[in-house]
Motif scaffolding. Structure first.
Motif, PDB file in Angstrom:
ATOM      1  N   ARG A   1       5.497  65.305   4.685  1.00 29.66           N
ATOM      2  CA  ARG A   1       4.262  64.665   4.217  1.00 29.66           C
ATOM      3  C   ARG A   1       3.502  64.027   5.379  1.00 29.66           C
ATOM      4  O   ARG A   1       2.282  64.105   5.460  1.00 29.66           O
TER       5      ARG A   1
ATOM      6  N   GLU B   1       2.543  68.188  -4.612  1.00 31.72           N
ATOM      7  CA  GLU B   1       1.129  67.867  -4.448  1.00 31.72           C
ATOM      8  C   GLU B   1       0.361  68.957  -3.719  1.00 31.72           C
ATOM      9  O   GLU B   1      -0.858  68.936  -3.654  1.00 31.72           O
TER      10      GLU B   1
ATOM     11  N   LYS C   1      -1.207  72.505  -3.363  1.00 30.73           N
ATOM     12  CA  LYS C   1      -1.730  73.514  -4.279  1.00 30.73           C
ATOM     13  C   LYS C   1      -2.281  74.653  -3.444  1.00 30.73           C
ATOM     14  O   LYS C   1      -2.878  74.423  -2.409  1.00 30.73           O
TER      15      LYS C   1
ATOM     16  N   ASP D   1      -3.348  67.257  -2.051  1.00 32.54           N
ATOM     17  CA  ASP D   1      -3.805  66.141  -2.865  1.00 32.54           C
ATOM     18  C   ASP D   1      -3.218  64.845  -2.313  1.00 32.54           C
ATOM     19  O   ASP D   1      -2.257  64.305  -2.813  1.00 32.54           O
TER      20      ASP D   1
END
Length: 69
Positions: free
Chosen positions: A10, A40, A42, A51
């Motif tokens: 992340r 998260e 996509k 996102d």
């Protein structure tokens, strides 16, 4: 993936040059594993949408432009 690897992935995703493939290679996992553990992410055609709250503007260096006088 361990919780630490997920956090690392992340964090790396906030870097402008980071790709899913490069992060997967760095962590020693497949791209599909990255998608599995980071819901998260996509996919949308050729572009990947993340996102994540927009904080990039706050991280950029202040502008060197001077206001017009």
């Amino acid at each position: 993936m361990t919780p630490e690897q997920v956090r690392h992935a992340r964090a790396l995703l906030t870097q402008p040059d980071a790709t899913i493939a490069s992060i997967a290679r760095l962590l020693g996992v497949s791209r599909s594993t990255i998608y599995k553990y980071l819901p998260e992410l996509k996919t949308g055609g050729d572009h990947q949408t993340i996102d994540v709250p927009t904080v990039r503007a706050e991280l950029q260096a202040p502008s060197t432009r001077h206001p017009a006088t």
